[in-house]
Design a protein around this motif. Structure first.
Motif, PDB file in Angstrom:
ATOM      1  N   ILE A 196       0.849  -1.191   0.000  1.00  0.00           N
ATOM      2  CA  ILE A 196       0.000   0.000   0.000  1.00  0.00           C
ATOM      3  C   ILE A 196       0.880   1.234   0.000  1.00  0.00           C
ATOM      4  N   LYS A 197       0.589   2.174  -0.905  1.00  0.00           N
ATOM      5  CA  LYS A 197       1.376   3.395  -1.036  1.00  0.00           C
ATOM      6  C   LYS A 197       0.458   4.597  -1.193  1.00  0.00           C
ATOM      7  N   THR A 198       0.909   5.726  -0.684  1.00  0.00           N
ATOM      8  CA  THR A 198       0.248   7.008  -0.918  1.00  0.00           C
ATOM      9  C   THR A 198       1.265   7.954  -1.531  1.00  0.00           C
ATOM     10  N   ARG A 199       0.850   8.672  -2.589  1.00  0.00           N
ATOM     11  CA  ARG A 199       1.726   9.649  -3.238  1.00  0.00           C
ATOM     12  C   ARG A 199       1.050  11.019  -3.231  1.00  0.00           C
ATOM     13  N   LEU A 200       1.812  12.030  -2.883  1.00  0.00           N
ATOM     14  CA  LEU A 200       1.355  13.412  -2.917  1.00  0.00           C
ATOM     15  C   LEU A 200       2.151  14.145  -3.982  1.00  0.00           C
ATOM     16  N   ASN A 201       1.435  14.593  -5.022  1.00  0.00           N
ATOM     17  CA  ASN A 201       2.079  15.258  -6.167  1.00  0.00           C
ATOM     18  C   ASN A 201       3.210  14.413  -6.737  1.00  0.00           C
ATOM     19  N   GLY A 202       2.965  13.100  -6.799  1.00  0.00           N
ATOM     20  CA  GLY A 202       3.923  12.171  -7.387  1.00  0.00           C
ATOM     21  C   GLY A 202       5.016  11.697  -6.457  1.00  0.00           C
ATOM     22  N   VAL A 203       5.094  12.241  -5.254  1.00  0.00           N
ATOM     23  CA  VAL A 203       6.133  11.871  -4.286  1.00  0.00           C
ATOM     24  C   VAL A 203       5.540  10.908  -3.260  1.00  0.00           C
ATOM     25  N   GLU A 204       6.200   9.779  -3.058  1.00  0.00           N
ATOM     26  CA  GLU A 204       5.707   8.777  -2.120  1.00  0.00           C
ATOM     27  C   GLU A 204       5.807   9.292  -0.688  1.00  0.00           C
ATOM     28  N   VAL A 205       4.680   9.278   0.030  1.00  0.00           N
ATOM     29  CA  VAL A 205       4.655   9.761   1.408  1.00  0.00           C
ATOM     30  C   VAL A 205       4.265   8.665   2.406  1.00  0.00           C
ATOM     31  N   GLN A 206       3.676   7.586   1.927  1.00  0.00           N
ATOM     32  CA  GLN A 206       3.366   6.429   2.763  1.00  0.00           C
ATOM     33  C   GLN A 206       3.693   5.177   1.976  1.00  0.00           C
ATOM     34  N   SER A 207       4.297   4.198   2.626  1.00  0.00           N
ATOM     35  CA  SER A 207       4.597   2.925   1.971  1.00  0.00           C
ATOM     36  C   SER A 207       4.681   1.839   3.032  1.00  0.00           C
ATOM     37  N   ASP A 208       3.889   0.796   2.868  1.00  0.00           N
ATOM     38  CA  ASP A 208       3.878  -0.298   3.841  1.00  0.00           C
ATOM     39  C   ASP A 208       3.231  -1.505   3.178  1.00  0.00           C
ATOM     40  N   ASN A 209       2.927  -2.499   3.976  1.00  0.00           N
ATOM     41  CA  ASN A 209       2.212  -3.681   3.517  1.00  0.00           C
ATOM     42  C   ASN A 209       1.110  -3.967   4.524  1.00  0.00           C
ATOM     43  N   THR A 210      -0.037  -4.420   4.044  1.00  0.00           N
ATOM     44  CA  THR A 210      -1.147  -4.686   4.964  1.00  0.00           C
ATOM     45  C   THR A 210      -0.816  -5.812   5.946  1.00  0.00           C
ATOM     46  N   ALA A 211       0.270  -6.526   5.705  1.00  0.00           N
ATOM     47  CA  ALA A 211       0.743  -7.508   6.680  1.00  0.00           C
ATOM     48  C   ALA A 211       1.155  -6.840   7.984  1.00  0.00           C
ATOM     49  N   SER A 212       1.412  -5.530   7.932  1.00  0.00           N
ATOM     50  CA  SER A 212       1.843  -4.779   9.123  1.00  0.00           C
ATOM     51  C   SER A 212       0.686  -4.358  10.015  1.00  0.00           C
ATOM     52  N   MET A 213      -0.538  -4.658   9.628  1.00  0.00           N
ATOM     53  CA  MET A 213      -1.674  -4.301  10.488  1.00  0.00           C
ATOM     54  C   MET A 213      -1.546  -4.975  11.851  1.00  0.00           C
ATOM     55  N   ILE A 214      -1.836  -4.232  12.904  1.00  0.00           N
ATOM     56  CA  ILE A 214      -1.862  -4.792  14.249  1.00  0.00           C
ATOM     57  C   ILE A 214      -3.022  -5.771  14.376  1.00  0.00           C
ATOM     58  N   HIS A 215      -4.184  -5.354  13.867  1.00  0.00           N
ATOM     59  CA  HIS A 215      -5.387  -6.190  13.877  1.00  0.00           C
ATOM     60  C   HIS A 215      -5.707  -6.524  12.425  1.00  0.00           C
ATOM     61  N   SER A 216      -5.624  -7.790  12.064  1.00  0.00           N
ATOM     62  CA  SER A 216      -5.836  -8.222  10.682  1.00  0.00           C
ATOM     63  C   SER A 216      -7.274  -8.000  10.252  1.00  0.00           C
ATOM     64  N   VAL A 217      -7.503  -8.094   8.947  1.00  0.00           N
ATOM     65  CA  VAL A 217      -8.862  -7.937   8.412  1.00  0.00           C
ATOM     66  C   VAL A 217      -9.842  -8.915   9.067  1.00  0.00           C
ATOM     67  N   PRO A 218      -9.536 -10.221   9.148  1.00  0.00           N
ATOM     68  CA  PRO A 218     -10.495 -11.119   9.812  1.00  0.00           C
ATOM     69  C   PRO A 218     -10.748 -10.759  11.265  1.00  0.00           C
ATOM     70  N   ARG A 219      -9.707 -10.322  11.978  1.00  0.00           N
ATOM     71  CA  ARG A 219      -9.896  -9.970  13.387  1.00  0.00           C
ATOM     72  C   ARG A 219     -10.722  -8.694  13.545  1.00  0.00           C
ATOM     73  N   LEU A 220     -10.557  -7.758  12.633  1.00  0.00           N
ATOM     74  CA  LEU A 220     -11.379  -6.546  12.682  1.00  0.00           C
ATOM     75  C   LEU A 220     -12.849  -6.876  12.473  1.00  0.00           C
ATOM     76  N   ILE A 221     -13.125  -7.723  11.496  1.00  0.00           N
ATOM     77  CA  ILE A 221     -14.513  -8.110  11.229  1.00  0.00           C
ATOM     78  C   ILE A 221     -15.115  -8.810  12.445  1.00  0.00           C
ATOM     79  N   ALA A 222     -14.358  -9.737  13.045  1.00  0.00           N
ATOM     80  CA  ALA A 222     -14.846 -10.456  14.218  1.00  0.00           C
ATOM     81  C   ALA A 222     -15.094  -9.493  15.379  1.00  0.00           C
ATOM     82  N   TYR A 223     -14.168  -8.571  15.600  1.00  0.00           N
ATOM     83  CA  TYR A 223     -14.289  -7.620  16.715  1.00  0.00           C
ATOM     84  C   TYR A 223     -15.496  -6.705  16.530  1.00  0.00           C
ATOM     85  N   ILE A 224     -15.609  -6.109  15.346  1.00  0.00           N
ATOM     86  CA  ILE A 224     -16.699  -5.158  15.096  1.00  0.00           C
ATOM     87  C   ILE A 224     -18.057  -5.860  15.151  1.00  0.00           C
TER      88      ILE A 224
END
Length: 282
Positions: A196-224
């Protein structure tokens, strides 16, 4: 497959996106007036029925709308990446949750509106998921069965309006962008393995992987789903990586004339220009 909400000739529609154009699904499924209602019945529609439908519009002939323009709920998760938690010195181990209102959204290529009352309008690129099947108390191991698909989200934040509660900073008109399209769940085996990346005016300002989530997608769904019933069309924003403008030195906030992009592996790139509220038709 890729599903979109769009408008053509001032009529709101939804459709199937192909390389050669857009299939207007509203023509073929009149009992489903919106993409939200379509995904509720999508599992019952044979794939071959969709594959034989012809294109109705070129992509250049439509205007993108938020993927789900009319969700019953938009549930947002904050502080869900370790880098972001460090930036904000977040210590609470439980998910940080808040809500965004449906009328605060815009679509791919629409203008995001910088609030006139904010001098700290910030960017946050996020993975969004759309619920496709109703459920409460959903177990983690069955959670992905309730997902219709995934998209990109730019969760614009008026930081100077986020005090003890995030709501006032997140719900200005046209500050959250949702799109470009919904990639159905069958095309993404693991939502927690996406760059996952975010670019502002073509310059990368955020870069990571969703593997870095503290609470995974399945855990978020279960919690909510323990405290509210999730229904088709509900949207969950899964949190933003580190690198937000508020915590940079000097701070980096969105300004009139900027272009912001959120790109997620296997999904696509959401792109919007920023305009001042004084120039916006809202």
């Amino acid at each position: 497959m890729k599903l979109i909400s769009f408008s053509v000739n001032n009529s709101q529609r939804y459709g199937l996106l192909r390389e050669e154009g857009v299939v207007d699904l509203a023509r073929h499924f009149p009992h489903c007036p919106s993409l939200k209602s379509f995904i509720e019945t999508m599992a019952e529609i044979p794939a071959e029925k969709l594959s034989h439908l012809s294109v109705d519009y070129p992509i250049s002939g439509i205007a993108f709308l938020p993927v789900i323009p009319d969700p019953q709920k938009i549930l947002c998760v904050g502080m869900n990446y370790q880098a972001k938690r460090l930036e904000f010195d977040e210590q609470n181990p439980d998910p940080t949750l808040f809500v965004r209102f449906p009328d605060s959204q815009c679509g791919h290529l629409e203008n995001i509106v910088k609030p006139a009352a904010s001098r700290e309008f910030d960017y946050e690129g996020e993975l969004a998921l759309v619920i496709g099947r109703r459920g409460r108390n959903i177990p983690v191991e069955r959670a992905l069965e309730h997902v219709a698909g995934y998209s990109c989200y730019m969760d614009g934040s008026a930081r100077d309006w986020q005090h003890a509660w995030f709501t006032a900073g997140k719900n200005w008109p046209m500050t959250g962008s949702f799109g470009p399209w919904l990639v159905t769940r069958d095309e993404i085996a693991d939502p927690n393995a996406l760059g996952i990346k975010t670019r502002l005016n073509g310059v990368e300002v955020q870069s990571d992987n969703t593997a870095s989530m503290i609470h995974s997608v399945p855990r978020l769904i279960a919690y909510i789903s323990t405290f509210c019933q999730l229904t088709p069309g509900d949207v969950i924003l899964t949190g933003s990586p580190g690198g937000v403008g508020k915590k940079r030195t000097p701070p980096l906030f969105l300004q009139d004339g900027d272009t912001i992009e959120v790109e997620i592996e296997k999904i696509g790139c959401l792109r919007n220009d920023i305009i001042d509220e004084a120039r916006a038709d809202i």
